[in-house]
Design a protein around this motif. Structure first.
Motif, PDB file in Angstrom:
ATOM      1  N   LEU A  75       0.823  -1.209   0.000  1.00  0.00           N
ATOM      2  CA  LEU A  75       0.000   0.000   0.000  1.00  0.00           C
ATOM      3  C   LEU A  75       0.860   1.263   0.000  1.00  0.00           C
ATOM      4  O   LEU A  75       0.529   2.249  -0.679  1.00  0.00           O
ATOM      5  N   GLU A  76       1.956   1.248   0.745  1.00  0.00           N
ATOM      6  CA  GLU A  76       2.847   2.414   0.777  1.00  0.00           C
ATOM      7  C   GLU A  76       3.445   2.665  -0.600  1.00  0.00           C
ATOM      8  O   GLU A  76       3.496   3.797  -1.068  1.00  0.00           O
ATOM      9  N   ARG A  77       3.876   1.610  -1.268  1.00  0.00           N
ATOM     10  CA  ARG A  77       4.427   1.772  -2.618  1.00  0.00           C
ATOM     11  C   ARG A  77       3.349   2.235  -3.589  1.00  0.00           C
ATOM     12  O   ARG A  77       3.609   3.076  -4.447  1.00  0.00           O
ATOM     13  N   LEU A  78       2.164   1.689  -3.473  1.00  0.00           N
ATOM     14  CA  LEU A  78       1.075   2.078  -4.354  1.00  0.00           C
ATOM     15  C   LEU A  78       0.737   3.565  -4.196  1.00  0.00           C
ATOM     16  O   LEU A  78       0.648   4.307  -5.172  1.00  0.00           O
ATOM     17  N   VAL A  79       0.601   4.017  -2.958  1.00  0.00           N
ATOM     18  CA  VAL A  79       0.251   5.414  -2.704  1.00  0.00           C
ATOM     19  C   VAL A  79       1.397   6.334  -3.102  1.00  0.00           C
ATOM     20  O   VAL A  79       1.181   7.354  -3.780  1.00  0.00           O
ATOM     21  N   SER A  80       2.620   6.008  -2.724  1.00  0.00           N
ATOM     22  CA  SER A  80       3.741   6.908  -3.008  1.00  0.00           C
ATOM     23  C   SER A  80       4.064   6.975  -4.496  1.00  0.00           C
ATOM     24  O   SER A  80       4.372   8.056  -5.014  1.00  0.00           O
ATOM     25  N   HIS A  81       3.945   5.861  -5.213  1.00  0.00           N
ATOM     26  CA  HIS A  81       4.205   5.906  -6.649  1.00  0.00           C
ATOM     27  C   HIS A  81       3.087   6.642  -7.387  1.00  0.00           C
ATOM     28  O   HIS A  81       3.354   7.392  -8.327  1.00  0.00           O
ATOM     29  N   GLY A  82       1.843   6.439  -6.973  1.00  0.00           N
ATOM     30  CA  GLY A  82       0.754   7.205  -7.580  1.00  0.00           C
ATOM     31  C   GLY A  82       0.926   8.694  -7.355  1.00  0.00           C
ATOM     32  O   GLY A  82       0.693   9.519  -8.251  1.00  0.00           O
ATOM     33  N   LEU A  83       1.336   9.041  -6.162  1.00  0.00           N
ATOM     34  CA  LEU A  83       1.590  10.441  -5.828  1.00  0.00           C
ATOM     35  C   LEU A  83       2.736  10.995  -6.672  1.00  0.00           C
ATOM     36  O   LEU A  83       2.660  12.120  -7.181  1.00  0.00           O
ATOM     37  N   THR A  84       3.779  10.221  -6.838  1.00  0.00           N
ATOM     38  CA  THR A  84       4.914  10.653  -7.653  1.00  0.00           C
ATOM     39  C   THR A  84       4.494  10.920  -9.089  1.00  0.00           C
ATOM     40  O   THR A  84       4.878  11.936  -9.679  1.00  0.00           O
ATOM     41  N   PHE A  85       3.664  10.047  -9.642  1.00  0.00           N
ATOM     42  CA  PHE A  85       3.224  10.254 -11.022  1.00  0.00           C
ATOM     43  C   PHE A  85       2.303  11.461 -11.147  1.00  0.00           C
ATOM     44  O   PHE A  85       2.343  12.169 -12.154  1.00  0.00           O
ATOM     45  N   ARG A  86       1.483  11.725 -10.140  1.00  0.00           N
ATOM     46  CA  ARG A  86       0.632  12.924 -10.178  1.00  0.00           C
ATOM     47  C   ARG A  86       1.482  14.194 -10.107  1.00  0.00           C
ATOM     48  O   ARG A  86       1.216  15.177 -10.803  1.00  0.00           O
ATOM     49  N   ILE A  87       2.504  14.175  -9.265  1.00  0.00           N
ATOM     50  CA  ILE A  87       3.394  15.339  -9.166  1.00  0.00           C
ATOM     51  C   ILE A  87       4.170  15.524 -10.470  1.00  0.00           C
ATOM     52  O   ILE A  87       4.343  16.650 -10.942  1.00  0.00           O
ATOM     53  N   LEU A  88       4.627  14.434 -11.060  1.00  0.00           N
ATOM     54  CA  LEU A  88       5.332  14.536 -12.336  1.00  0.00           C
ATOM     55  C   LEU A  88       4.430  15.069 -13.438  1.00  0.00           C
ATOM     56  O   LEU A  88       4.883  15.826 -14.310  1.00  0.00           O
ATOM     57  N   ALA A  89       3.160  14.708 -13.424  1.00  0.00           N
ATOM     58  CA  ALA A  89       2.228  15.250 -14.416  1.00  0.00           C
ATOM     59  C   ALA A  89       2.105  16.764 -14.253  1.00  0.00           C
ATOM     60  O   ALA A  89       2.120  17.503 -15.249  1.00  0.00           O
ATOM     61  N   ARG A  90       1.994  17.233 -13.020  1.00  0.00           N
ATOM     62  CA  ARG A  90       1.932  18.680 -12.788  1.00  0.00           C
ATOM     63  C   ARG A  90       3.236  19.353 -13.196  1.00  0.00           C
ATOM     64  O   ARG A  90       3.234  20.459 -13.727  1.00  0.00           O
ATOM     65  N   LEU A  91       4.347  18.691 -12.945  1.00  0.00           N
ATOM     66  CA  LEU A  91       5.645  19.254 -13.302  1.00  0.00           C
ATOM     67  C   LEU A  91       5.798  19.349 -14.818  1.00  0.00           C
ATOM     68  O   LEU A  91       6.342  20.331 -15.334  1.00  0.00           O
ATOM     69  N   ARG A  92       5.313  18.354 -15.534  1.00  0.00           N
ATOM     70  CA  ARG A  92       5.371  18.398 -16.998  1.00  0.00           C
ATOM     71  C   ARG A  92       4.534  19.541 -17.553  1.00  0.00           C
ATOM     72  O   ARG A  92       4.956  20.233 -18.474  1.00  0.00           O
TER      73      ARG A  92
END
Length: 180
Positions: A75-92
């Motif tokens: 669950l920690e990996r699922l939440v943190s990786h999803g969060l990372t991809f959302r932040i990367l989308a905003r960064l792009r």
């Protein structure tokens, strides 16, 4: 610190998800600690226990902590990786909006996604170079290690000393020394 302060606004909308990810990380570590201590207690008590019934709670607790550690880690990996991809989308999106007004006049005729696709292509090429380098290093290292293990003796000692020297120096300094 300057880079961190520039990237912090990308993280602020997602603070609840960050806190949840950190909480899941703490639960994972807590489950691991509880699993180690419960299993150690179970092993030491099983050596002197007269009845299996005395160990029932410890066996169930060991199973519980073992399963919960895996679940919390997932669950920690699922939440943190999803969060990372959302932040990367905003960064792009921010990157594209920032770079678009600065584009040279020759890119005016390009479509809206061309610049971003060029950046993504460049990063994909960098990833391919990195992965092929790692794959090449694994193959060559495996072959050299197998030869050293098979032959042994002076060749094994020589390769060990070479690897000691390579690992002692930072890679960048070693690359500069080789090129110079």
């Amino acid at each position: 610190m300057k880079t961190f302060s520039r990237l912090l606004p990308f993280l602020t909308p997602f603070l609840p998800q960050v806190a949840f990810s950190v909480l899941l990380g703490f639960l994972t570590i807590g489950s691991s600690i509880a699993l180690m201590s419960t299993s150690a207690w179970l092993i030491s008590t099983a050596a002197i226990a007269t009845s299996v019934a005395d160990l029932g709670v410890a066996v169930v607790a060991t199973r519980l902590f073992g399963i919960s550690r895996g679940v919390f880690r997932y669950l920690e990996r699922l939440v943190s990786h999803g969060l990372t991809f959302r932040i990367l989308a905003r960064l792009r999106v921010w990157f594209y909006q920032s770079i678009e007004p600065l584009a040279p006049a020759r890119l005016v005729s390009a479509r809206s996604g061309d610049l971003l696709s060029r950046v993504i292509f460049g990063s994909r090429l960098s990833l391919q170079v990195g992965l092929s380098t790692v794959g090449f290093a694994i193959i060559i290292g495996g072959i050299i290690g197998a030869i050293a293990g098979f032959v042994g003796g002076w060749l094994d000692d020589l390769l060990m000393r070479i690897m000691d020297v390579l690992m002692a120096f930072p890679s960048l300094l070693l690359a500069i020394a080789i090129v110079a």
